[in-house]
Design a protein around this motif. Structure first.
Motif, short mmCIF file in Angstrom:
data_model
loop_
_atom_site.label_atom_id
_atom_site.label_comp_id
_atom_site.label_asym_id
_atom_site.label_seq_id
_atom_site.Cartn_x
_atom_site.Cartn_y
_atom_site.Cartn_z
N PRO A 208 -31.11 -3.30 -10.52
CA PRO A 208 -31.86 -4.38 -10.17
C PRO A 208 -31.40 -5.54 -10.86
CG PRO A 208 -33.00 -2.59 -11.55
CD PRO A 208 -31.85 -1.98 -10.94
N ASN A 209 -30.72 -5.23 -12.01
CA ASN A 209 -30.09 -6.23 -12.80
C ASN A 209 -28.98 -7.30 -12.21
OD1 ASN A 209 -31.87 -6.20 -15.43
ND2 ASN A 209 -30.78 -4.02 -15.45
N LEU A 210 -28.32 -6.33 -11.66
CA LEU A 210 -26.79 -6.92 -10.73
C LEU A 210 -27.56 -7.51 -9.59
CD1 LEU A 210 -23.97 -4.47 -11.48
CD2 LEU A 210 -24.28 -6.98 -12.34
N GLY B 6 -28.04 -5.57 -18.00
CA GLY B 6 -29.16 -6.44 -18.22
C GLY B 6 -29.37 -6.87 -19.53
N ARG B 7 -29.16 -5.62 -20.64
CA ARG B 7 -29.01 -5.86 -22.02
C ARG B 7 -28.14 -7.28 -22.56
NH1 ARG B 7 -27.21 -0.96 -25.03
NH2 ARG B 7 -27.64 -2.35 -26.90
N ILE B 8 -27.21 -7.22 -21.86
CA ILE B 8 -26.22 -8.52 -22.11
C ILE B 8 -26.89 -9.97 -21.70
CG2 ILE B 8 -23.83 -9.58 -21.20
CD1 ILE B 8 -23.63 -7.19 -23.45
N ALA C 147 -26.79 8.21 -11.83
CA ALA C 147 -27.50 7.86 -13.30
C ALA C 147 -26.29 7.24 -14.00
CB ALA C 147 -27.63 9.16 -14.17
N MET C 148 -25.16 7.14 -13.95
CA MET C 148 -24.15 6.33 -14.53
C MET C 148 -24.28 4.86 -14.03
SD MET C 148 -21.03 8.97 -14.62
CE MET C 148 -19.78 8.20 -15.65
N VAL C 149 -24.40 4.73 -12.64
CA VAL C 149 -24.35 3.44 -12.11
C VAL C 149 -25.92 2.78 -12.52
CG1 VAL C 149 -24.98 2.13 -9.94
CG2 VAL C 149 -23.38 4.17 -10.02
N GLU C 150 -26.78 3.49 -12.76
CA GLU C 150 -28.20 2.87 -13.15
C GLU C 150 -27.95 2.31 -14.77
OE1 GLU C 150 -32.72 4.05 -14.43
OE2 GLU C 150 -31.83 4.81 -12.32
N SER C 151 -27.40 3.30 -15.53
CA SER C 151 -27.10 3.06 -16.83
C SER C 151 -26.27 1.69 -17.01
CB SER C 151 -26.43 4.33 -17.66
OG SER C 151 -27.26 4.97 -17.92
N LEU D 209 -28.72 -10.66 -10.56
CA LEU D 209 -27.82 -11.56 -11.15
C LEU D 209 -27.01 -12.25 -9.80
CD1 LEU D 209 -25.90 -12.79 -13.40
CD2 LEU D 209 -24.38 -11.02 -13.24
N ALA D 210 -27.10 -11.45 -8.75
CA ALA D 210 -26.42 -11.82 -7.40
C ALA D 210 -27.18 -12.92 -7.12
CB ALA D 210 -26.40 -10.55 -6.53
N LYS D 211 -28.48 -13.02 -6.99
CA LYS D 211 -29.22 -14.19 -6.87
C LYS D 211 -29.00 -15.48 -7.24
CE LYS D 211 -33.08 -11.13 -5.08
NZ LYS D 211 -34.50 -10.61 -5.38
#
Length: 512
Positions: free
Chosen positions: A55-57, A291-293, A281-285, A60-62
């Protein structure tokens, strides 16, 4: 009447002066270059994944320019990383494989691969050095892999190539573990250095992000250039337990749990479905930490003055002789270590606040050598044309996503064998919609129209002999111009021991 005109001219002059003063006083933009290891073109929601959650990327794409024809300069990591740092094709600096190794060899291989340069040459004037010389604080966080595995010391670590700070970057290409203490019981060379103060169960992707946030939050007069090169989603495939459990439920709901299916690719199989739980799971992390950045940039009031570039170093790991590859790149063909599209086409998002239109797509072919001159252009620095010989600034595309570059072709060169590739040493050229692939062991060629055949399923070389000959000639000329190293025929080759002699059925493949 005359006084009104003079008043208007005066007001416009004041406004123009104010705008100029504001522009001059505005600090240079910060730059965060995010490189995700082994992330496939189809691994983000915004690029078509329905199983992985990003969701964060996607958000960002938008707000970014999203490139649909972005390429890594190589189908494996270190060469691509060198292209980012130097603005040169890996073949030009002889850094054609990772870790300074030639790759698999022996009587079962038709060719002897050349020994590549294993460490980024110190005489290269890197992107980090250029940014530092233009007034930037430079920091590298995460995977480096631009020093030979066998080299002791830190002679070619990030600090030697223009970075003021280096966190966790060394000569290994993967971590010993993604969980603290980030070590492997046997492969000590892969243990991640500099993070010995971690906490039990701490996750590497989280920790690297925390280190990056600390750099973002540090108060300094200089703008920063941050190389955030995650180790994830490279093997070992280790996701957080709670996320894996989440994807177990999701896979069952989608009816894809435990499905093992593949598409034959030479003597390998390409994973057909994205359903690897640990990988998901790794992709989501990874997405969660990006998102934290972004949240940190907003908190510090830097989001509107920070350029974010996010991409990958090669295609997703989707082929192999094992039963369960990491991801699927379909409809793209093959994956990491192949010069087919699955091995070199990458996701690429460029967020440049107030400078580009939000949420637009750019279809122009671009390559990782382009980041060097592009970033210099974006921050208003003078380009270093004698250094980034193979890079083109993407500024025209960022200003107008429908624009095009003057460059006629993109080139790829991988003169090595790889355990995940049964095609062998090969190269490729993309020119317009067409792509020619050349296999070095017999110099055979294949031609594809990517516009009509994205999956490279129909070789049209015989129907287009003139175009095939033209592209082959250009590819050979480019190799000569860049002094590209080539494999040589193996005089000890034994056809009875050929590495591709045994062809397993799908049932044998998956039950081994």
């Amino acid at each position: 009447m005359k006084s009104n005109v003079l008043r208007s001219i005066l007001l416009l002059s004041i406004l123009f002066f104010s705008i100029n003063v504001e522009a001059k006083n505005k600090p240079k933009p910060n730059v965060i270059f995010i490189l995700v290891d082994d992330l496939g073109y189809m691994d983000l929601g915004c690029y078509g994944s329905s199983f992985y959650e990003t969701p964060n990327l996607d958000g960002l794409a938008k707000k970014s320019v999203m490139f649909t024809n972005a390429y890594a300069a190589s189908p494996v990591c270190s060469p691509t990383r060198s292209s980012v740092m130097t603005g040169k094709y890996p073949s030009r600096i002889k850094m054609t494989n990772h870790s300074g190794i030639a790759g698999p060899k022996g009587p079962g291989y038709k060719m002897n691969a050349p020994k590549p340069v294993g460490s980024l040459p110190l005489e290269e004037y890197t992107l980090a050095e250029a940014m530092k010389d233009n007034g930037y604080f430079t920091a590298h966080v995460g995977k480096w892999h631009l020093q030979n595995h066998g080299e002791k010391g830190k002679a070619h670590y990030p600090e030697a190539h223009g970075f003021d700070v280096n966190v966790a970057g060394h000569n290994a290409g993967q971590p010993g573990s993604y969980f603290f203490p980030y070590q492997h019981p046997k492969h000590i060379w892969s243990n991640v250095p500099g993070l010995e103060d971690g906490l039990p169960e701490e996750y590497l992707t989280d920790r690297l992000t925390t280190e990056a946030i600390n750099i973002i939050q540090e108060k300094r007069e200089k703008p920063f250039f941050l190389n955030l090169w995650y180790y994830t989603v490279h093997t070992p495939l280790e996701g957080k337990k709670e996320k894996i459990e989440k994807y177990i439920k999701k896979a069952k709901k989608m009816g894809i749990d435990g499905v093992l299916d593949g598409v034959p690719e030479h003597n390998h199989y390409q994973k057909k479905i994205q359903n690897n739980l640990s990988y998901a799971a790794m992709v989501e992390s990874m997405d969660e930490n990006i998102g934290r950045i972004i949240a940190s940039l907003k908190k510090e009031g830097l989001y509107d003055n920070t350029i974010i570039i996010m991409t990958s170093d090669n295609g997703g790991l989707s082929t192999g002789r094992g039963a369960y590859s990491a991801t699927s790149n379909l409809p793209l063909r093959a994956g990491k270590a192949w010069v087919y599209e699955g091995g070199i086409r990458e996701p690429l998002l460029v967020y440049w606040p107030e400078k580009t239109k939000k949420g637009v797509q750019c279809n122009e072919p671009v390559v990782s050598t382009d980041f060097y001159p592009t970033i210099l252009d974006m921050v208003g620095a003078k380009k270093v044309n004698e250094q980034h010989l193979d890079g083109e600034s993407l500024l025209p595309l960022l200003k107008n996503s429908n624009a095009s570059l003057k460059r006629e072709a993109l080139y790829f060169h991988y003169p090595h064998y790889h355990n995940e590739n049964s095609m062998g040493p090969s190269g490729a050229i993309r020119m317009g919609d067409y792509k020619l692939v050349e296999r070095f062991d017999d110099m055979s060629v294949e031609l594809y129209n990517l516009k009509d055949d994205l999956g490279e399923t129909k070789d049209i070389s015989k129907e287009n002999p003139e175009l095939t000959a033209k592209m082959k000639e250009k590819l050979h000329k480019w190799r000569k111009e860049t002094d590209a190293v080539m494999p040589t025929m193996n005089t000890n080759y034994d056809s009875s021991k050929d590495r591709n002699l045994i062809k397993r059925t799908m049932e044998e493949f998956y039950n081994k």
